[in-house]
Design an enzyme around this catalytic site. Structure first.
Site, short mmCIF file in Angstrom:
data_model
loop_
_atom_site.label_atom_id
_atom_site.label_comp_id
_atom_site.label_asym_id
_atom_site.label_seq_id
_atom_site.Cartn_x
_atom_site.Cartn_y
_atom_site.Cartn_z
N SER A 138 0.84 -1.19 0.00
CA SER A 138 0.00 0.00 0.00
C SER A 138 0.88 1.25 0.00
CB SER A 138 -0.97 -0.03 1.18
OG SER A 138 -2.00 0.93 1.02
N ASP B 261 -8.81 -6.03 -4.96
CA ASP B 261 -8.37 -4.94 -4.09
C ASP B 261 -9.45 -3.88 -4.02
OD1 ASP B 261 -7.07 -2.66 -2.95
OD2 ASP B 261 -5.14 -3.51 -3.53
N HIS C 148 -7.17 -5.99 -0.48
CA HIS C 148 -6.03 -5.09 -0.33
C HIS C 148 -5.02 -5.61 0.68
CE1 HIS C 148 -3.85 -1.38 -0.64
NE2 HIS C 148 -3.95 -1.15 0.66
#
Length: 432
Positions: free
Chosen positions: A101, A324, A363
């Site tokens: 991320s 995601d 994610h």
């Protein structure tokens, strides 16, 4: 830093959301024998506090923004490697970056701006194209607000379940995973009139519900219908982006995801009290353009010229979940395609940079991955990975081991064998 059993390598650990570092990641890496470092970039370490964005005059705190965007990670690399040399009496044999991320974005920033800091970069679900995806994450709220339609969680889940059922068999077997969501053309309008039971109540999916879902999957567009960015991947969880609550007078209102809401309020609008739940299409378009104009050069991390990193002998591995829900997977694919165009095509770029897309994974949620091991083998022994081994969770909750294919390949069932076994699948060329 391990007192004994040091593996001779230095690892830097990235952050998440508005946190530049991760102490938990440091502890895990030390146990694996690495000398490890991370940074707080001089900002709040919690990840959800961007109150540092503005100075006392209400202007962008450019020093802290630069720290968060790029400077702190470079200094982390320089200082961290020097400390390793001072403590152990010699330099680390290899330096690695490891993050997901925001941590993934930091890894790409290093490759773009400081290409000799790390020999290997593991940059997963990367928050590159920062301004596009952050603002785009608010698109579902805009769509629901403008349509005066807020489907329930159960209704959103019904659309996802129907999409998985329709597109799952495209890879040769119905195993609860969509191997190539880009080929999934499920039409949400097919559920109009379907009844959904939720918390003891029955809801009927309306045309307005289906149109909300269609626009969320399609992604943000401007007033002329031109695509601004990519939408929520089909099969990804709606809940973080479509949360709603009951406002004054019993009226349903949006509850935007806090990370993009803070980006727009604190950085773009420079008004911490700015309410992103009430944006119109026109306001969304204006904010999208303003964010890019003002901040792309600082935090966009979308420069496709990785030639200096390539020439320094560096290697990059990126994995991202096809489901995601926070950073559209298509944005990462778009970046890789632009690198291909910049640096001579897919085959040449594969020599130092590979992307792997994991079916059904949310994610930063890939488990059991051998990504860092594969990166180490590539950097230190020249063994480029064609697949990553990982565990996937199907739509029915079953955990299966699977080889994650590298772009531009996707997983396809061999035609026989146990669908839970990686040996029953092969990587085939993506069919548009």
């Amino acid at each position: 830093m391990p007192e004994s059993g040091w593996n001779g390598r230095f690892q830097a650990v990235g952050g998440a959301a508005y946190a530049a570092g991760n102490i938990g990641g440091v502890a895990a890496a030390v146990k694996q024998g690495y000398a490890v470092a991370t940074t707080d970039a001089g900002v709040d370490i919690s990840g959800l506090n961007s109150s540092w964005a503005l100075n006392s005059n209400g202007r962008i705190n450019t020093a802290l923004l630069e720290n968060f965007s790029s400077r702190s990670v470079h200094e982390l690399a320089v200082v961290g490697k020097q400390v390793v040399n001072d403590v152990y009496g010699h330099a680390a044999s290899y330096a690695y970056w490891n993050g997901c991320s925001t941590g993934g974005r930091q890894g790409y920033m290093e490759a773009q701006k400081y290409p000799t800091d790390f020999n290997g970069i593991n940059a997963d679900a990367p928050a590159i194209n920062w301004n596009q995806f952050e603002v785009a994450t608010l698109w579902p709220q805009v769509v629901m607000k403008e349509a005066h339609t807020y489907p329930t969680t159960c209704e959103f889940n019904a659309f996802n379940q129907a999409a998985v059922k329709a597109c799952d068999p495209q890879d040769g077997v119905a195993d609860g995973l969509i191997s190539d969501p880009s080929r999934c053309n499920f039409d949400p309008r097919s559920l109009i009139g379907t009844k959904v039971a939720c918390d003891g109540k029955e809801y009927t999916i309306s045309e307005a519900d289906a149109e909300v879902v269609r626009k969320i999957w399609d992604g943000p567009r401007d007033g002329n219908g031109q695509r601004l960015w990519y939408g929520l991947p089909i099969g990804a969880d709606f809940s973080n982006l479509t949360a709603s609550t009951t406002g004054p007078g019993g009226v349903t209102v949006g509850a935007p995801f806090p990370v993009p809401a803070q980006w727009v309020a604190n950085f773009v609008e420079k008004q911490p009290a700015f309410n992103t739940a009430n944006l119109t299409y026109a306001q969304f378009d204006q904010i999208f353009q303003q964010a890019r104009s003002e901040f792309d050069s600082v935090i966009g991390t979308a420069d496709p010229n990785l030639s200096a990193f390539r020439d320094a002998g560096g290697k990059i591995i990126t994995w991202q979940g096809d489901a995601d829900q926070l950073i559209p997977t298509a944005g990462t694919v778009d970046y890789r395609n632009r690198v291909d165009a910049q640096l001579g095509g897919t085959a040449k770029v594969d020599d130092f940079y590979r992307v792997f897309l994991a079916p059904g994974v949310a994610h930063c949620a890939l488990t059991g991955s051998n990504d860092l091991t594969a990166l180490t083998a590539w950097v230190e022994h020249g063994q480029a990975p064609d697949v990553l081994r990982a565990d996937l969770t199907t739509a029915t909750g079953q955990t299966v081991s699977r080889d994650i294919c590298r772009l531009p390949f996707v997983s396809h069932y061999n035609g026989d064998g146990d669908p839970a076994s990686p040996a029953s699948f092969r990587c085939v060329a993506h069919t548009p």
